[in-house]
Design a protein around this motif. Structure first.
Motif, PDB file in Angstrom:
ATOM      1  N   TYR A  46       0.836  -1.204   0.000  1.00 47.29           N
ATOM      2  CA  TYR A  46       0.000   0.000   0.000  1.00 47.29           C
ATOM      3  C   TYR A  46       0.867   1.249   0.000  1.00 47.29           C
ATOM      4  O   TYR A  46       1.790   1.377   0.814  1.00 47.29           O
ATOM      5  N   ASP A  47       0.587   2.160  -0.924  1.00 50.61           N
ATOM      6  CA  ASP A  47       1.276   3.451  -0.991  1.00 50.61           C
ATOM      7  C   ASP A  47       0.345   4.496  -0.385  1.00 50.61           C
ATOM      8  O   ASP A  47      -0.639   4.915  -1.004  1.00 50.61           O
ATOM      9  N   SER A  48       0.657   4.913   0.847  1.00 52.15           N
ATOM     10  CA  SER A  48      -0.237   5.825   1.566  1.00 52.15           C
ATOM     11  C   SER A  48      -0.251   7.230   0.965  1.00 52.15           C
ATOM     12  O   SER A  48      -1.262   7.938   1.053  1.00 52.15           O
ATOM     13  N   GLU A  49       0.846   7.646   0.343  1.00 49.34           N
ATOM     14  CA  GLU A  49       0.901   8.994  -0.232  1.00 49.34           C
ATOM     15  C   GLU A  49      -0.037   9.128  -1.426  1.00 49.34           C
ATOM     16  O   GLU A  49      -0.697  10.153  -1.601  1.00 49.34           O
ATOM     17  N   GLN A  50      -0.092   8.075  -2.261  1.00 48.33           N
ATOM     18  CA  GLN A  50      -0.949   8.128  -3.451  1.00 48.33           C
ATOM     19  C   GLN A  50      -2.269   7.387  -3.247  1.00 48.33           C
ATOM     20  O   GLN A  50      -3.145   7.438  -4.111  1.00 48.33           O
ATOM     21  N   ASP A  51      -2.414   6.705  -2.116  1.00 49.47           N
ATOM     22  CA  ASP A  51      -3.608   5.915  -1.806  1.00 49.47           C
ATOM     23  C   ASP A  51      -3.895   4.898  -2.921  1.00 49.47           C
ATOM     24  O   ASP A  51      -5.006   4.814  -3.445  1.00 49.47           O
ATOM     25  N   ILE A  52      -2.871   4.125  -3.250  1.00 49.79           N
ATOM     26  CA  ILE A  52      -3.018   3.078  -4.266  1.00 49.79           C
ATOM     27  C   ILE A  52      -2.259   1.828  -3.815  1.00 49.79           C
ATOM     28  O   ILE A  52      -1.422   1.889  -2.904  1.00 49.79           O
ATOM     29  N   LEU A  54       0.472  -1.007  -4.942  1.00 49.27           N
ATOM     30  CA  LEU A  54       1.546  -1.296  -5.888  1.00 49.27           C
ATOM     31  C   LEU A  54       1.706  -2.806  -5.964  1.00 49.27           C
ATOM     32  O   LEU A  54       1.832  -3.481  -4.928  1.00 49.27           O
ATOM     33  N   THR A  64      -0.187  -0.679 -10.794  1.00 54.63           N
ATOM     34  CA  THR A  64      -0.976  -0.052  -9.728  1.00 54.63           C
ATOM     35  C   THR A  64      -2.441  -0.460  -9.851  1.00 54.63           C
ATOM     36  O   THR A  64      -2.945  -0.703 -10.947  1.00 54.63           O
ATOM     37  N   THR A  85      -4.840   0.899   5.265  1.00 55.71           N
ATOM     38  CA  THR A  85      -4.947   2.363   5.374  1.00 55.71           C
ATOM     39  C   THR A  85      -4.587   2.883   6.761  1.00 55.71           C
ATOM     40  O   THR A  85      -4.145   4.027   6.904  1.00 55.71           O
TER      41      THR A  85
END
Length: 509
Positions: A46-52, A54, A64, A85
């Motif tokens: 989980y990429d918290s900055e982009q909310d996606i 990977l 993505t 999240t």
């Protein structure tokens, strides 16, 4: 003739040092990368900055996907999106049914030779902590504080020495079960070893009290965020599921361990020749009690009391930092460096004498620090050989469609095996749980049983795993690995049978 007999006796086999044991295992690990097929599960992070999300596939390509519950369901990852999240799951997790064979990545002689250097660089934070700790131990010893403290404690515990073992095991097990107290216990050996020896026990009793307290606590984790909580999150359940059963198992396992240590300690106290390390006790006593004379001990005055209070007071502060403050080895090393400076100011030693004492104390633990780095080299070779995912794939294939009780028992054995190759509790949890936990659904048992099997299996193997802490521990107290194996194997068998029985009972509840 007598001279020949004497020479033969002198040339009797000596078990190799911890360094040689690790290098043998390192070579064997490299050989495995030629034999075990390389494989890879696609990983999700989980990429918290982009909310996606990977996704990395077996070719190393990154794609993505939206960070939604629908995405997780489509990937057959049965857990809540909230686990990602809210930061509960930070590491990449394996995506079920995505295992692919990949090109073999054998680790040759050059990789084997380079791996200890990489391992040392990878564990430099732990090594710095150990060296600073060694410097402090040297300072406290130089001031006579330990000798005075041992004499005072010996008077108070006369005839009740085993209460110290009970207290140490219980306290460390509590730390292990709540926040995974393990590497931090390295600091305790130079402190407690003189106390145990002065009480009539051998070094094995001290190792057993500290190391097994940590191992039993970590194995039977109840709320440890680095193992059972991460594993539960990755399995898609709450860590509260199975908690009561784990608490009961922890208490029973601690009692079993204490009874086993008591039986051995009683034999040693009755006759020192019953010690497994009787022939080595002379050099061990020389190292830890070289300046200790119970008839001629420095007074336990205000200066020594204050030094001891400051030194010991750093430990609860360290425990708070690790469990609540997000600390790791850099912060712990900083704490003990500050303590070292304070002790230097209180010691009454000259500047030159204090610094030389600190350096000499650190030098005493260089071997321990290097062992930690070399142990990490084994994991690096296996990781680079890309065989961990293959072992997980084979393990998951074995337990499909088993009876519930057999499923639980075999899972524990398989996690013991996987724990040797993936000694990181959080790493094994995030890699294996998305694959292993859904298998519980297919055999009709609760997923918390898989979490328990993972925790107990990996913890059980930690009693002897050379890639863990045991060799660093033994190096610190001058005990060879074969002597520890001889002591621990019966207890390991007892705990193993006890754990399997408890797992089978859990499947029936």
């Amino acid at each position: 003739m007598n001279g020949e007999k004497k020479n033969k006796k002198e040339k009797r086999f000596e078990f190799p040092t911890a360094f040689t044991v690790l290098f043998i295992i390192l070579i064997l690990a490299a050989i495995l990368t030629y034999i075990v097929p390389a494989g890879f599960y696609s990983k999700l992070q989980y990429d918290s900055e982009q909310d996606i999300f990977l996704i990395e596939n077996h070719q190393g390509e990154i794609s993505t996907l939206p960070a939604t519950q629908k995405t997780l369901n489509s990937l057959n990852i049965r857990m809540s999106i909230n686990k990602f999240t809210d930061g509960s799951i930070k590491k990449p997790i394996a995506i079920p049914d995505t295992y692919q064979r990949i090109q073999q990545s054998p680790q040759g002689p050059l990789a084997v030779i380079m791996s200890p250097i990489e391992g040392i660089m990878d564990t430099v934070d732990i090594m710095v902590f150990v060296l600073i700790l060694g410097g402090i131990i040297g300072l406290v010893n130089k001031t006579g504080t330990f000798d005075a403290g041992i004499a005072a404690l010996s008077k108070r515990t006369k005839g009740k020495e085993f209460l110290l073992v009970v207290f140490v095991v219980a306290l460390i097990a509590l730390g292990g079960t709540t926040f995974g107290l393990a590497e931090e216990t390295i600091a305790l050996y130079p402190i407690l070893m003189p106390v145990f020896i002065a009480s009539g026990y051998d070094a094995i009793v001290c190792i057993a009290a500290i190391y097994m307290g940590s191992s039993i606590g970590s194995m039977y984790s109840t709320v440890n965020p680095f193992s059972v909580v991460i594993a539960s999150n990755a399995a898609g359940i709450s860590f509260n599921e199975g908690l009561t059963f784990r608490i009961i198992s922890l208490i029973l396992a601690t009692i079993i361990t204490l009874l086993y240590i008591y039986r051995y300690a009683k034999k040693v106290k009755r006759d020192p020749k019953n010690s497994l390390i009787y022939e080595d006790m002379g050099k061990i006593e020389e190292r830890f009690l070289k300046d200790y004379d119970p008839e001629n001990v420095a007074p336990f005055n205000w200066r020594r009391i204050l030094i001891l209070v400051i030194f010991l007071g750093a430990f609860p502060f360290m425990i708070w930092g690790v469990s609540k403050g997000g600390w790791w080895f850099p912060e712990m090393a900083t704490l003990f460096l500050a303590v070292a400076i304070i002790i230097i100011l209180l010691s009454g030693l000259s500047e030159k004498e204090a610094i030389n004492t600190f350096i000499n104390g650190a030098a005493d633990l260089v071997g321990v620090a290097l062992i930690i780095g070399i142990a990490r080299a084994i994991n690096i070779v296996m990781d680079n050989g890309m065989i961990s995912d293959t072992l997980l794939y084979y393990a998951s294939s074995i337990i499909r469609n088993m009876n519930g009780g057999i499923f639980a028992a075999v899972q524990m054995i398989l996690f013991s095996f996987l724990g040797f190759f993936i000694p990181s509790s959080s790493g094994l949890a995030t890699l294996s749980m998305p694959i292993m936990a859904p298998l519980a659904d297919t055999v009709g048992v609760s997923r918390d049983i898989v979490v328990t099997a993972y925790n107990w299996g990996q913890g059980w193997m930690a009693f002897i795993t050379p890639t863990g802490l045991i060799l660093a521990t033994l190096e610190m107290v001058d005990v060879t690995y074969n002597k520890w194996i001889k002591f621990i194997l019966p207890l390991m068998g007892i705990i193993g049978v006890f754990s399997i029985v408890m797992l089978v009972i859990q499947t029936l509840l």
